[in-house]
Design a protein around this motif. Structure first.
Motif, PDB file in Angstrom:
ATOM      1  N   GLY A  25       4.997 -10.641   8.389  1.00  0.00           N
ATOM      2  CA  GLY A  25       3.961  -9.463   8.652  1.00  0.00           C
ATOM      3  C   GLY A  25       3.759  -7.924   7.914  1.00  0.00           C
ATOM      4  N   LEU A  26       3.170  -7.164   7.996  1.00  0.00           N
ATOM      5  CA  LEU A  26       2.984  -6.341   7.353  1.00  0.00           C
ATOM      6  C   LEU A  26       2.506  -5.406   8.097  1.00  0.00           C
ATOM      7  N   LEU A  27       2.883  -3.956   9.000  1.00  0.00           N
ATOM      8  CA  LEU A  27       2.467  -2.713   9.369  1.00  0.00           C
ATOM      9  C   LEU A  27       2.683  -1.544   8.309  1.00  0.00           C
ATOM     10  N   THR A  28       1.705  -0.782   8.631  1.00  0.00           N
ATOM     11  CA  THR A  28       1.530   0.375   7.468  1.00  0.00           C
ATOM     12  C   THR A  28       1.575   1.444   8.287  1.00  0.00           C
ATOM     13  N   GLU A  29       2.604   2.723   7.549  1.00  0.00           N
ATOM     14  CA  GLU A  29       2.801   3.806   7.852  1.00  0.00           C
ATOM     15  C   GLU A  29       1.969   4.583   8.883  1.00  0.00           C
ATOM     16  N   ASP A  30       0.961   4.279   8.274  1.00  0.00           N
ATOM     17  CA  ASP A  30      -0.377   5.087   8.831  1.00  0.00           C
ATOM     18  C   ASP A  30      -1.038   3.562   9.589  1.00  0.00           C
ATOM     19  N   PRO A  31      -0.997   4.231  10.911  1.00  0.00           N
ATOM     20  CA  PRO A  31      -1.702   2.939  11.574  1.00  0.00           C
ATOM     21  C   PRO A  31      -3.131   2.209  11.008  1.00  0.00           C
ATOM     22  N   LYS A  32      -3.712   3.546  10.511  1.00  0.00           N
ATOM     23  CA  LYS A  32      -5.124   2.934  10.242  1.00  0.00           C
ATOM     24  C   LYS A  32      -5.789   2.890   9.469  1.00  0.00           C
ATOM     25  N   GLU A  33      -3.932   2.717   7.952  1.00  0.00           N
ATOM     26  CA  GLU A  33      -4.190   2.828   7.025  1.00  0.00           C
ATOM     27  C   GLU A  33      -4.647   0.698   6.798  1.00  0.00           C
ATOM     28  N   VAL A  34      -5.654   0.143   6.810  1.00  0.00           N
ATOM     29  CA  VAL A  34      -5.912  -0.730   6.038  1.00  0.00           C
ATOM     30  C   VAL A  34      -5.842  -1.133   4.471  1.00  0.00           C
ATOM     31  N   LEU A  35      -4.976  -2.622   4.959  1.00  0.00           N
ATOM     32  CA  LEU A  35      -4.404  -2.643   3.641  1.00  0.00           C
ATOM     33  C   LEU A  35      -5.663  -3.402   2.484  1.00  0.00           C
ATOM     34  N   GLU A  36      -5.665  -3.801   1.861  1.00  0.00           N
ATOM     35  CA  GLU A  36      -6.466  -4.792   0.839  1.00  0.00           C
ATOM     36  C   GLU A  36      -6.322  -5.996   0.639  1.00  0.00           C
ATOM     37  N   GLU A  37      -6.666  -6.765   0.848  1.00  0.00           N
ATOM     38  CA  GLU A  37      -6.648  -8.616   0.663  1.00  0.00           C
ATOM     39  C   GLU A  37      -5.603  -8.632  -0.878  1.00  0.00           C
ATOM     40  N   GLY A  38      -4.859  -8.941  -1.300  1.00  0.00           N
ATOM     41  CA  GLY A  38      -4.527  -9.297  -2.719  1.00  0.00           C
ATOM     42  C   GLY A  38      -4.014  -8.576  -3.425  1.00  0.00           C
ATOM     43  N   ALA A  39      -3.537  -7.254  -2.209  1.00  0.00           N
ATOM     44  CA  ALA A  39      -2.526  -5.832  -2.915  1.00  0.00           C
ATOM     45  C   ALA A  39      -0.967  -6.491  -3.003  1.00  0.00           C
ATOM     46  N   GLN A  40      -0.560  -6.494  -3.996  1.00  0.00           N
ATOM     47  CA  GLN A  40       0.352  -6.559  -4.871  1.00  0.00           C
ATOM     48  C   GLN A  40       1.355  -5.599  -4.236  1.00  0.00           C
ATOM     49  N   ILE A  41       3.163  -6.248  -3.842  1.00  0.00           N
ATOM     50  CA  ILE A  41       3.945  -5.535  -2.548  1.00  0.00           C
ATOM     51  C   ILE A  41       4.500  -5.525  -3.818  1.00  0.00           C
ATOM     52  N   VAL A  42       5.307  -4.187  -3.702  1.00  0.00           N
ATOM     53  CA  VAL A  42       6.866  -3.540  -4.642  1.00  0.00           C
ATOM     54  C   VAL A  42       7.760  -3.099  -3.649  1.00  0.00           C
ATOM     55  N   SER A  43       9.101  -3.148  -4.512  1.00  0.00           N
ATOM     56  CA  SER A  43      10.044  -2.312  -3.816  1.00  0.00           C
ATOM     57  C   SER A  43      10.257  -0.475  -4.257  1.00  0.00           C
ATOM     58  N   ASN A  44      10.340  -0.820  -5.633  1.00  0.00           N
ATOM     59  CA  ASN A  44      10.538  -0.016  -6.505  1.00  0.00           C
ATOM     60  C   ASN A  44       9.743   0.002  -7.591  1.00  0.00           C
ATOM     61  N   LEU A  45       8.760   1.318  -7.690  1.00  0.00           N
ATOM     62  CA  LEU A  45       7.855   2.067  -8.840  1.00  0.00           C
ATOM     63  C   LEU A  45       8.943   2.770 -10.166  1.00  0.00           C
ATOM     64  N   ASN A  46      10.084   2.400  -9.793  1.00  0.00           N
ATOM     65  CA  ASN A  46      10.766   3.477 -11.129  1.00  0.00           C
ATOM     66  C   ASN A  46      11.032   2.499 -12.305  1.00  0.00           C
ATOM     67  N   ASN A  47      10.138   0.684 -12.371  1.00  0.00           N
ATOM     68  CA  ASN A  47      10.964   0.465 -12.674  1.00  0.00           C
ATOM     69  C   ASN A  47       9.618  -0.046 -13.607  1.00  0.00           C
ATOM     70  N   LYS A  48       8.936  -0.294 -15.218  1.00  0.00           N
ATOM     71  CA  LYS A  48       7.870  -0.449 -15.459  1.00  0.00           C
ATOM     72  C   LYS A  48       8.166  -1.669 -16.463  1.00  0.00           C
ATOM     73  N   PRO A  49       7.311  -2.447 -15.898  1.00  0.00           N
ATOM     74  CA  PRO A  49       6.053  -2.834 -14.250  1.00  0.00           C
ATOM     75  C   PRO A  49       7.142  -3.053 -13.561  1.00  0.00           C
ATOM     76  N   PRO A  50       6.784  -2.832 -12.569  1.00  0.00           N
ATOM     77  CA  PRO A  50       7.867  -2.594 -11.260  1.00  0.00           C
ATOM     78  C   PRO A  50       7.445  -4.812 -10.859  1.00  0.00           C
ATOM     79  N   GLU A  51       8.681  -5.079 -10.066  1.00  0.00           N
ATOM     80  CA  GLU A  51       8.559  -6.336 -10.225  1.00  0.00           C
ATOM     81  C   GLU A  51       7.523  -6.364  -9.166  1.00  0.00           C
ATOM     82  N   MET A  52       7.168  -7.945  -8.782  1.00  0.00           N
ATOM     83  CA  MET A  52       6.389  -7.684  -7.595  1.00  0.00           C
ATOM     84  C   MET A  52       6.347  -8.853  -6.530  1.00  0.00           C
ATOM     85  N   LEU A  53       6.817  -8.333  -5.740  1.00  0.00           N
ATOM     86  CA  LEU A  53       7.303  -9.725  -4.691  1.00  0.00           C
ATOM     87  C   LEU A  53       6.457  -9.735  -3.773  1.00  0.00           C
ATOM     88  N   GLY A  54       5.556  -9.724  -4.370  1.00  0.00           N
ATOM     89  CA  GLY A  54       4.532 -11.167  -3.186  1.00  0.00           C
ATOM     90  C   GLY A  54       3.084  -9.786  -2.948  1.00  0.00           C
TER      91      GLY A  54
END
Lengths: 999, 91
Positions: A911-940
């Protein structure tokens, strides 16, 4: 205006005048004309501009092989059609045609500048030029290329015409209504075979129908008169179906052919009633290919000017349409057939001279020409032509002994028509499309059908028979062989004809000027020259398929009908290879372009695809539901009230379902009736959990895997009796699940006594959920005790509603107390209305698929196909509880401990919960842990995401690498404009203890 | 578009059938006793023959029966059709 109409012919009705427009100017022609013959009669040769260099181009042929005279007809109307060959359009009153690929007009075309910069745009120009810089692609190169691509303009309005498909079976299909096709069809039909004869023209007869020469006699009659009589006889035959204006587009395996019949294109618009084109789908026992041959052009400098026409076409325009292409004609040939054209012109008193690349020949027809005093330039070639809008003169030189060079002085002579003939190419398209192979005949450099298949034969000139006597004799023999006949009426047909004695062919005629400075066109429509082909060879291309693509030779709408052989010949000459060893490019269907209308037929609009509606559909319509397509089903998506948008409607529906009662049309769920003494054993093998001990009257959720261990489908199955189960599947998976189960039953486990029947359409289902659902059920079925101990969760009871049998299952996809009522489909709407009526006092709220998805996501229930994608095992979904450890085997079990499926860092459901409870994520959006790497590793990625009105926060399901161990981790969802911070959570967001289920 | 001679219904157009891949690959009776490699051999490895191939077909829009077909993949010529469980009539 000079008149080029010379005399009455059988075919042209000079009492019936027709007006038409070309490039907005009005002209007149006669009934029987094509657009091309009518234009030529008016002295119009220049009809279009070439594709790349915008060179002026004229009518070059009289048939489907036409490369230049392609027009837009009915411009700016919804009937407009681009790239139509003027040689195939029959003239009708009110026809409006215009030239293509020119601006502002065909006589003065700005694009003509390309002709002068042609040295800078060689073959492969695009590949070489538009490579860098990268940033130029999107904004400069692509718009530029798109602007210059294509010829005509495609229609902007829907096609108003009706098209049709029709199947037909026959004993014999004869393709081509020339002399050999007519002989074949007559023999077949007279031998009691159900025969179809197809020809793309409006009259039968091929090229013999306009043969007008005393050197060609059949049974002492002129060949034409003999054939006309044969056609008359042919039309009397009962089991022969003659289809004119019909062209075979494709020849598939097992003698399955597609043919397009034009029904109304030749009529004045007000007479066009009914179907415009019909696509015939023909299955024939035997196919006789009699498609004839196409005359070859000659390749020399500036061989593309208006007024340069194939010699046999000049003959047809003269004898068939009564139109002379010029008044001062030169015939340029390497063979005897063009002499017929010269003699026809001469006979009508039109000036004619002949240029022949051969040294001298003494055939009957050549002697006939010499006797009449027609001037013949032997051993000569044309080295250049002049004239912008129409040819006005040519340059002639003698050939060296070996034909590789030109010698002596240039002779420049004036002319207004140059009729060219480079020999004949058998049309082997149909033969090769059917899978047939070709052999090369050196003497006249033609590819011929290799006959190995007993389902079809080629006859006539499509089989390489070019002499009249051989055509008749060989056609007769081959047809006899095909049908095992002793003799036919054509046995003793007496043919007296001129025969060609000497053959000579030069694919690229020599010139004093270096090739680089000439324009010797090979493919007229795509503007590829001999120079381009040689350049491709210099740059290392060897395969004919590669040279074709690099130079685009043979890739225009005419598919290289005139050009492929010359390209091949020039490659062979240049590379020093034998032509027969090079092979040919592939002949692909369709033979001539097909309209999209003919391809789709009636399958347009509402008939484009099947639409499945539930028995309750009308109620949804009446209650203003928005619909969602689920496979072929129309499912109620949500029911907006007043001016609600989707979000508002779904929030209201979701809240009502949890606060009081909601009702869902679940009729689309797949339902499979399973019976037989081994039914429970069967379920044991197809589901991951155990089924043997399921008591009668109980329901169980099952997960079905593929043999590779990945989740395939899920659903609840109810045990109706000892040997009787009702399985439900996902809506979209129903058909596939049934076919998969049948597969296992029939092939792997035929010993099992199990029968499967699809009953999806037989039952309608209303699903009522919410804390008040039981009260509604009690009202509907007062005789049933709905207490938890007598009717617990995951059980079922039979009952009746107004004497109609129902099955009531207490199962839940929302996590609420919930019942599904199944009733025979025809009572579905009535059941639904009764539920609504009974639920009124509890504010029963109909909800659609969107709310269903939201409610199940709150509970963390997966949807196969949304939260899974064919790479998820039950372990990945954290559904270990449903995988039996005790069962020896089930579909997919072994795969669950392959080295790859036991990896710990697989993507797993979280499950994922957004920091801002009003923010609804887009289905299909990619998940990363670190934006410093280019390209960042897609975790899911996010698989399901909603705003939950019951939890008053945004919730999402996702698949995440190593997700099981990530709970509590903070991750980032990078979006186009912002980064969204999320925390990994449990995927069950509501009522983890299942209190509501048993409320 | 070839014609398939369904052993239960007779000759029908190809569009009534669906293809089911290589024939005569039997599901192992004791999958748990197989190594990863042995299981992968059954699960993934197919011959993909150019030429005469033994394959499974289903009369999906007809009798729904599965059966075997011997087809030449280069020219779609069907050499034989036989029921599930039967021995191929040709080698």
């Amino acid at each position: 205006m000079p008149n080029y109409r010379i005399k009455k012919t059988d075919h042209i009705d000079q009492t019936h005048r027709i007006s038409f427009k070309f490039d907005e100017k009005t002209y007149f022609g006669f009934k029987g004309d094509t657009l091309a013959s009518a234009l030529l009669a008016n002295g119009i040769h220049l009809v279009g501009r070439s594709f790349k260099y915008h060179r002026p181009r004229g009518i070059m042929t009289c048939g489907s092989e036409e490369p230049n005279a392609i027009c837009q007809i009915n411009g700016n109307t919804d009937l407009t059609e681009p790239n139509v060959r003027a040689t195939e359009i029959e003239l009708y009153e009110g026809l409006e045609a215009s030239s293509q690929n020119c601006w502002p007009n065909v006589n003065f075309d700005i694009g003509g500048i390309n002709n002068f910069i042609s040295a800078f745009i060689p073959a492969g120009f695009y590949y070489k030029t538009f490579m860098w810089p990268k940033s130029f692609w999107k904004n400069i190169y692509e718009p530029l290329i798109r602007l210059s691509a294509g010829l005509g303009k495609s229609p902007t309005h829907p096609d108003p015409d009706i098209y049709d498909h029709k199947y037909v079976h026959c004993d014999v299909l004869v393709i081509g209504g020339g002399i050999s096709g007519i002989i074949a069809a007559k023999i077949a039909a007279k031998n009691n075979l159900d025969t179809i004869l197809i020809d793309d023209k409006n009259t039968l007869g091929g090229s013999t129908i306009f043969q007008n020469n005393e050197s060609f006699k059949i049974n002492d009659e002129n060949s034409k008169d003999w054939l006309l009589n044969e056609i008359k006889e042919l039309k009397k035959l009962k089991n022969l179906n003659i289809k004119t204006r019909t062209s075979v587009a494709a020849y598939h395996s097992y003698n399955y052919l597609l043919a397009k019949e034009n029904l109304t294109d030749h009529l004045t618009k007000i007479k066009r009633l009914g179907i415009r084109q019909r696509l015939w789908k023909i299955r024939a026992n035997k196919v006789i290919i009699a498609t004839g041959a196409i005359e070859r052009p000659l390749v020399f400098n500036n061989n593309d000017r208006p007024g340069i026409i194939l010699a046999n076409s000049v003959n047809k325009y003269l004898n068939f349409y009564g139109v002379t292409c010029g008044k001062n004609n030169f015939i340029f040939t390497n063979n005897d057939s063009a002499y017929e054209t010269a003699l026809s012109l001469f006979e009508k008193g039109i000036s004619t001279k002949i240029i022949d690349i051969r040294k001298k020949t003494n055939s009957k027809i050549v002697k006939q020409a010499e006797k009449l005093g027609i001037n013949i330039y032997w051993n000569s070639t044309v080295t250049n032509t002049f004239g912008y809008r129409k040819i006005n003169s040519i340059e002639i030189m003698s050939l060296s002994d070996d034909g590789s060079n030109v010698i002596g002085e240039k002779t420049k002579v004036s002319c207004d028509c140059l009729a060219i003939s480079g020999g004949w190419t058998p049309m082997v398209h149909m033969h090769t499309q059917s899978g047939g192979k070709l052999n090369f005949r050196e003497t006249d450099q033609v590819f011929l059908p290799e006959e190995t298949n007993s389902d079809h034969i080629s006859v006539g000139s499509s089989n390489g028979d070019f002499e009249l006597d051989e055509i008749i004799k060989n056609t007769n023999e081959k047809i006899k062989g095909l049908f095992n006949l002793e003799e036919t009426e054509f046995e003793k047909t007496n043919v007296n004809c001129s025969k060609e004695l000497d053959k000579k062919n030069i694919w690229l005629l020599p010139n004093k000027i270096t090739l680089g400075k000439t324009k010797s066109f090979v493919d007229f429509q795509n503007d590829s020259t001999a120079k381009d082909i040689k350049l491709a060879l210099r740059e290392g291309f060897r395969s004919i398929e590669h040279v074709k693509r690099y130079t685009t030779t043979g890739m225009a709408t005419d598919q290289g009908k005139l050009s492929n052989m010359h390209a091949l010949g020039i490659i062979a000459e240049t590379a020093g290879a034998k032509m027969g060893t090079l092979g040919t490019t592939t002949f692909r269907p369709p033979f001539t372009p097909l309209t999209f209308g003919a391809i789709v037929g009636r399958n347009v609009g509402d008939f484009f695809d099947i639409t499945r509606r539930t028995p309750i559909h009308d109620w949804h319509l009446k209650n203003k539901a928005e619909f969602e397509n689920v496979g072929q089903w129309k499912r109620a998506w949500y029911y907006p009230k007043d001016k609600e948008n989707m979000h508002q409607a779904v929030q209201r529906e979701s809240k009502a379902a949890r606060d009081s009662a909601g009702i869902l049309d679940a009729s689309t769920l797949g339902k499979i009736d399973i019976q037989g003494s081994d039914a429970s054993e069967f379920l044991n093998r197809v589901y991951t959990n155990a089924w043997s001990k399921l008591a009668i009257g109980k329901c169980r959720y099952g997960l079905m895997l593929n043999e590779d261990g990945m989740v395939y489908d899920d659903g609840v199955t109810t045990r109706l009796g000892e040997n009787h189960f009702l399985m439900t599947t996902t809506t979209g998976g129903a058909a596939n699940v049934l076919s998969k189960l049948e597969d296992y039953l029939q092939t792997e486990w035929p010993e099992l006594d199990v029968f499967l029947t699809s009953v999806t359409d037989h039952y309608s289902t209303a699903s009522i959920c919410g804390p008040n659902s039981r009260k509604i059920l009690i009202k509907l079925f007062p005789e049933i005790n709905f207490n938890d101990d007598t009717f617990p969760h995951m059980s079922f009871k039979n009952s009746t509603l107004d004497d109609v049998n129902c099955r009531i299952m207490r199962i839940s996809f929302t996590g609420e107390l919930s019942y599904e009522i199944n009733i025979e489909a025809k009572y579905g709407k009535s059941l639904w209305e009764k539920c609504i009526e009974a639920g009124k006092e509890f504010n029963i709220t109909p909800y659609g698929t969107e709310t269903m998805h939201l409610l199940r996501a709150e509970k963390g229930f997966i949807i196969v196909g949304q939260d899974t994608d064919g790479t998820m095992t039950p372990i990945d979904l954290q559904m270990d509880w449903i995988v039996s450890k005790k069962k020896y085997d089930f579909i997919g079990k072994r795969s669950l401990y392959r080295s790859d499926t036991i990896r710990e860092d697989r993507k797993q459901l979280v499950g994922l919960l957004t920091e801002d409870p009003k923010e609804v994520l887009e289905e299909g959006a990619q998940i990363v842990s670190n934006l410093n790497n280019k390209p960042p590793e897609m975790l899911g990625h996010v698989t399901s995401s909603y705003f939950s009105p019951n939890l008053k926060k945004s919730i999402a399901l996702a698949v995440l690498k190593n997700g099981k161990k990530m709970k509590g981790k903070k991750l980032i969802i990078p979006m186009e404009n912002k980064n969204i911070n999320v925390t990994v959570s449990d995927f069950i967001f509501l009522d983890k203890e299942n209190k509501r289920l048993n409320a | 578009m070839f014609i398939i001679n369904c052993p239960y219904c007779g000759g029908r157009d190809q569009s009534e059938f669906s293809a089911g891949g290589e024939a005569h690959i039997e599901r192992p009776k004791q999958p748990t006793e197989l190594s990863d490699d042995q299981w992968a051999e059954f699960l993934f490895m197919r011959k993909n023959v150019k030429g005469v191939q033994f394959e499974r077909w289903n009369h999906a829009h007809g009798c729904r029966k599965w059966f075997n077909v011997v087809r030449d993949t280069t020219n779609d010529k069907i050499h034989a059709v036989y029921k599930m469980g039967e021995k191929p009539p040709i080698e």
